[in-house]
Write a protein that holds these residues in place. Structure first.
Motif, short mmCIF file in Angstrom:
data_model
loop_
_atom_site.label_atom_id
_atom_site.label_comp_id
_atom_site.label_asym_id
_atom_site.label_seq_id
_atom_site.Cartn_x
_atom_site.Cartn_y
_atom_site.Cartn_z
N ASP A 41 -4.84 -13.00 -8.19
CA ASP A 41 -6.24 -13.11 -8.61
C ASP A 41 -7.15 -12.38 -7.64
O ASP A 41 -8.07 -11.67 -8.05
CB ASP A 41 -6.65 -14.58 -8.72
CG ASP A 41 -5.82 -15.34 -9.74
OD1 ASP A 41 -5.55 -14.78 -10.82
OD2 ASP A 41 -5.45 -16.50 -9.46
N VAL A 42 -6.89 -12.55 -6.36
CA VAL A 42 -7.66 -11.87 -5.33
C VAL A 42 -7.43 -10.37 -5.42
O VAL A 42 -8.36 -9.57 -5.32
CB VAL A 42 -7.32 -12.41 -3.92
CG1 VAL A 42 -7.96 -11.58 -2.83
CG2 VAL A 42 -7.75 -13.88 -3.81
N ALA A 43 -6.17 -9.96 -5.64
CA ALA A 43 -5.85 -8.53 -5.76
C ALA A 43 -6.61 -7.90 -6.91
O ALA A 43 -7.15 -6.80 -6.79
CB ALA A 43 -4.34 -8.35 -5.94
N PHE A 44 -6.66 -8.61 -8.05
CA PHE A 44 -7.41 -8.11 -9.20
C PHE A 44 -8.88 -7.91 -8.85
O PHE A 44 -9.45 -6.84 -9.09
CB PHE A 44 -7.26 -9.08 -10.38
CG PHE A 44 -8.25 -8.85 -11.47
CD1 PHE A 44 -8.13 -7.75 -12.31
CD2 PHE A 44 -9.33 -9.70 -11.66
CE1 PHE A 44 -9.05 -7.51 -13.33
CE2 PHE A 44 -10.25 -9.48 -12.67
CZ PHE A 44 -10.12 -8.38 -13.50
N ALA A 59 0.83 -1.20 0.00
CA ALA A 59 0.00 0.00 0.00
C ALA A 59 0.87 1.25 0.00
O ALA A 59 0.58 2.23 -0.70
CB ALA A 59 -0.94 -0.01 1.20
N ALA A 60 1.95 1.23 0.77
CA ALA A 60 2.86 2.37 0.82
C ALA A 60 3.50 2.61 -0.54
O ALA A 60 3.66 3.76 -0.97
CB ALA A 60 3.93 2.16 1.90
N LEU A 61 3.86 1.52 -1.23
CA LEU A 61 4.46 1.66 -2.56
C LEU A 61 3.47 2.26 -3.55
O LEU A 61 3.83 3.11 -4.37
CB LEU A 61 4.96 0.31 -3.06
CG LEU A 61 6.18 -0.25 -2.34
CD1 LEU A 61 6.46 -1.67 -2.80
CD2 LEU A 61 7.39 0.64 -2.56
N VAL A 62 2.22 1.82 -3.48
CA VAL A 62 1.19 2.38 -4.37
C VAL A 62 1.02 3.87 -4.10
O VAL A 62 0.98 4.68 -5.03
CB VAL A 62 -0.16 1.64 -4.18
CG1 VAL A 62 -1.30 2.38 -4.87
CG2 VAL A 62 -0.06 0.22 -4.70
N LEU A 63 0.95 4.24 -2.83
CA LEU A 63 0.79 5.65 -2.48
C LEU A 63 2.01 6.47 -2.86
O LEU A 63 1.89 7.61 -3.30
CB LEU A 63 0.48 5.79 -0.99
CG LEU A 63 -0.88 5.25 -0.56
CD1 LEU A 63 -1.01 5.30 0.96
CD2 LEU A 63 -2.01 6.01 -1.21
N HIS A 113 -10.75 5.41 -5.28
CA HIS A 113 -9.30 5.22 -5.36
C HIS A 113 -8.66 4.55 -4.16
O HIS A 113 -7.82 3.67 -4.32
CB HIS A 113 -8.60 6.54 -5.67
CG HIS A 113 -8.75 6.92 -7.10
ND1 HIS A 113 -8.94 8.20 -7.50
CD2 HIS A 113 -8.78 6.18 -8.23
CE1 HIS A 113 -9.06 8.24 -8.82
NE2 HIS A 113 -8.98 7.03 -9.27
N GLY A 114 -9.03 4.96 -2.97
CA GLY A 114 -8.42 4.37 -1.76
C GLY A 114 -8.70 2.89 -1.66
O GLY A 114 -7.80 2.08 -1.39
N ASP A 115 -9.96 2.51 -1.88
CA ASP A 115 -10.33 1.10 -1.78
C ASP A 115 -9.69 0.28 -2.92
O ASP A 115 -9.30 -0.87 -2.72
CB ASP A 115 -11.84 0.92 -1.81
CG ASP A 115 -12.49 1.30 -0.49
OD1 ASP A 115 -11.77 1.41 0.53
OD2 ASP A 115 -13.72 1.48 -0.47
N MET A 116 -9.59 0.88 -4.10
CA MET A 116 -8.94 0.17 -5.20
C MET A 116 -7.48 -0.13 -4.86
O MET A 116 -7.02 -1.25 -5.01
CB MET A 116 -8.97 1.00 -6.49
CG MET A 116 -10.24 0.87 -7.28
SD MET A 116 -10.19 1.83 -8.82
CE MET A 116 -8.87 1.03 -9.71
N ALA A 117 -6.78 0.88 -4.39
CA ALA A 117 -5.36 0.71 -4.05
C ALA A 117 -5.19 -0.32 -2.93
O ALA A 117 -4.31 -1.17 -3.00
CB ALA A 117 -4.75 2.05 -3.65
N ALA A 118 -6.05 -0.25 -1.93
CA ALA A 118 -5.95 -1.20 -0.82
C ALA A 118 -6.25 -2.62 -1.30
O ALA A 118 -5.54 -3.56 -0.94
CB ALA A 118 -6.91 -0.80 0.29
N GLY A 119 -7.27 -2.77 -2.10
CA GLY A 119 -7.64 -4.10 -2.58
C GLY A 119 -6.57 -4.75 -3.41
O GLY A 119 -6.37 -5.97 -3.36
N MET A 120 -5.84 -3.95 -4.17
CA MET A 120 -4.81 -4.50 -5.04
C MET A 120 -3.56 -4.95 -4.29
O MET A 120 -2.63 -5.48 -4.90
CB MET A 120 -4.45 -3.49 -6.13
CG MET A 120 -5.58 -3.29 -7.11
SD MET A 120 -5.18 -2.24 -8.53
CE MET A 120 -4.84 -0.67 -7.75
#
Length: 145
Positions: free
Chosen positions: A88-91, A10-14, A75-82
């Protein structure tokens, strides 16, 4: 649970978001040069920093503010989910809020839009995306058993 890898991801995405946003703003604002959007979609984006659209704009009419606000919730939930470990779960976890964002945008169209074709398309989006979210939630439930 393995929380640390998820927190790191999550930190890397942010951390990457400002660089991605800067890349978009350096290319005339709206989208990178490889954008597949027709020119009519980008006519008012030229010279605007689209990275700032993650937050609802203070300017513009109520309908445009409502449309932009749908992105905030997504956006926040998308980033967290990924960040889920299983790709497959991340997608699927990233797609659920993405689909909900489409539903929320379509509801704004139904509230403010006037064109019957666009309103019909909005309703089709809602119907299809709600079913797909239900399918994804069912898949996740089955996967977690």
């Amino acid at each position: 649970m393995h929380l640390l890898p998820k927190v790191i991801a999550a930190a890397l995405v942010l951390a990457a978001a400002p660089a991605i946003a800067q890349d978009h703003s350096m290319h005339g604002g709206a989208a990178a040069p490889e954008s597949k959007l027709p020119a009519i979609c980008l006519e008012n984006a030229k010279g605007h920093d689209m990275s700032a659209m993650a937050a609802a704009p203070a300017e513009g009419d109520e309908a445009h503010r409502a449309l932009a606000a749908t992105m905030d919730a997504m956006h926040g939930d998308m980033a967290a989910g990924m960040t889920a470990t299983d790709i497959d779960v991340a997608f699927v976890c990233g797609m659920i809020p993405h689909h909900q964002g489409a539903i929320d945008m379509a509801k704004v169209e139904l509230q403010y839009g006037k064109d019957e074709w666009a309103r019909g398309m909005a309703q089709k989006v809602i119907d299809a995306q709600e079913q797909e979210i239900a399918d994804m939630l069912k898949w996740l439930e089955d996967k977690s058993k």
